[in-house]
Design an enzyme around this catalytic site. Sequence first.
Site, PDB file in Angstrom:
ATOM      1  N   PRO A   1       0.839  -1.026   0.001  1.00 30.88           N
ATOM      2  CG  PRO A   1      -0.664  -1.531   1.741  1.00 30.88           C
ATOM      3  CD  PRO A   1       0.745  -2.159   1.231  1.00 30.88           C
TER       4      PRO A   1
ATOM      5  NE  ARG B   1      10.418   2.044 -20.749  1.00 33.15           N
ATOM      6  CZ  ARG B   1      10.184   3.182 -20.667  1.00 33.15           C
ATOM      7  NH1 ARG B   1       8.901   3.990 -20.782  1.00 33.15           N
ATOM      8  NH2 ARG B   1      11.214   4.207 -20.361  1.00 33.15           N
TER       9      ARG B   1
ATOM     10  CD  GLU C   1       7.979   1.448 -27.301  1.00 27.59           C
ATOM     11  OE1 GLU C   1       8.489   2.416 -27.472  1.00 27.59           O
ATOM     12  OE2 GLU C   1       7.041   1.564 -26.605  1.00 27.59           O
TER      13      GLU C   1
ATOM     14  CG  HIS D   1       7.347   5.196 -26.238  1.00 23.24           C
ATOM     15  ND1 HIS D   1       8.137   4.280 -25.590  1.00 23.24           N
ATOM     16  CD2 HIS D   1       7.427   6.293 -24.990  1.00 23.24           C
ATOM     17  CE1 HIS D   1       8.233   4.529 -24.439  1.00 23.24           C
ATOM     18  NE2 HIS D   1       7.909   5.601 -24.188  1.00 23.24           N
TER      19      HIS D   1
ATOM     20  CB  SER E   1       7.286  12.295 -21.936  1.00 22.87           C
ATOM     21  OG  SER E   1       8.110  11.800 -22.842  1.00 22.87           O
TER      22      SER E   1
HETATM   23  O1  LIG Z   1       8.872   6.427 -21.726  1.00 23.88           O
HETATM   24  C1  LIG Z   1       9.213   7.463 -21.250  1.00 23.88           C
HETATM   25  C2  LIG Z   1      10.119   7.750 -20.195  1.00 23.88           C
HETATM   26  O2  LIG Z   1      10.658   6.621 -19.695  1.00 23.88           O
HETATM   27  O3  LIG Z   1      10.766   8.779 -20.220  1.00 23.88           O
END
Ligand SMILES: O=CC(=O)O
Length: 347
Positions: free
Chosen positions: A206, A264, A293, A312, A315
Site C-alpha cells: 500500500p 512499458r 517499438e 510512445h 511525454s
Molecule cells: O517512456 C518515457 C520515459 O521513460 O521517459
Amino acid sequence: MWCSRAVVQQAALGLRVAQRAMATLPRVYVSRKVPPQGLDILRKSAQVQIELWDSDDPVPRQELLKKVKGCDGLLCVLTEKIDAELLDAAGPNLKVVSTMSVGFDHLSLDELKKRGIRVGYTPEVLTDAVAELTVALLLATSRRLIEATHEAKTGGWGTWRTLWLCGYELANSTVGILGLGRIGVAIAERLKPFKVKKFIYTDVEPRPELAEAIHAEFVSMDELARQSDFLAVCCALTPDTQGICNKNLFTKMKNTAILVNTSRGGVVNQEDLYAALSSGQIAGAGLDVTTPEPLPTNHPLFTLKNCVILPHIASASYTTRNAMSALAANNLLAGLRGDPMLKELQL
Ligand SMILES: O=CC(=O)O
C-alpha cells in the site's frame, strides 16, 4: 586590417592554450539530438567536451560502442541499451550515465553499480504530460474516437444511429491503477472531474501517502481486475512486472473494461491481449507503448478496431521534452563534478 606579427603570434598562442584546456575537459557523448535546452546547458557549461549523434534516429550500436570509448559521461535516451558490452566498450573513464527518461529498464543497473557509475534520470518533469496523454488515450479508446474519425472520413457515416459507435463513459466508473506513483496520482486527479465513482490501485505494498490525495483504495491484483472499468497501467517494467497483464488478468476483467498502458510494452503480454480484445473478453485497449517499438505495421494488434496504438508519445510536449533534456544535462554535469544530481537513481 593590419596586424603586427607579434599580435598574430599572440592570438595563435592563445588559441592553442584554449584548445589544450578544452582537450583536458571531461568527454561526453550525447547519443541523440536532444532538445535545445539540454544541449545549451552542456555547451554553456564550459565543463565538458561534447560529441553529439546529431540525428533524430538512434545511433547504430556499433557506432555507439566506438564513440563511448574513453568517455567520462554519456547522455542517452531510452532506445540505447546500456549493458555490460557497452560499459566495457566505454572503459574505466566512464563515471556518469544520464538518461533522458523516467524509465530505466534499458539500463543494466547491476553492471552500472558494479563499476561505480552514477546514473541520472528524469522523473517528475514529465508527470503532467504523461498523465494528460493517458487521459487522452483512455478517452480515444473508450469513446472510439479513432474509429469514428475513420468512419466520418471514409463514408461510413450514413446517418445518426442510436447505438452506432457507442462506447463507455467515465461517469460513475471505477478506475484502477496498476502501480501507484506520481503519474498514477496525476492521472486520477485529471479523471476525477469526469465524475469517476471510485479509484482503486495495487502495488507491491500500500502507498497511503500517495493514495490519500486521490482517495484510492488498495486492493489485490485480482480485485483490481474484477472491479476496474478502466485500468491504467503505470508501473515500471521490472522482472516482477514483465508480462503481468496477461490472460490470467484479462479473464478476470469485465467485458466492458478498457485497458490503457503508458508505462512499458513489456508489462503486457501482447498475444494474450490480442486474444482478449478479439474475443470480447475486454472492450478495448489503448497502448502508447508496445514490444517491440516500433510495433511492425503487420502486427495483429493493428487489425483490431478496439485497440488504439500510439508511437510512445506520452511525454511528447515541447515543454516536457525540453525540461527532460535540461534535467538530463544538469544531472550529467553534477555527476561529473562529483556533486549530488538533481535526480539520481540510488543503485
Ligand atoms: O517512456 C518515457 C520515459 O521513460 O521517459
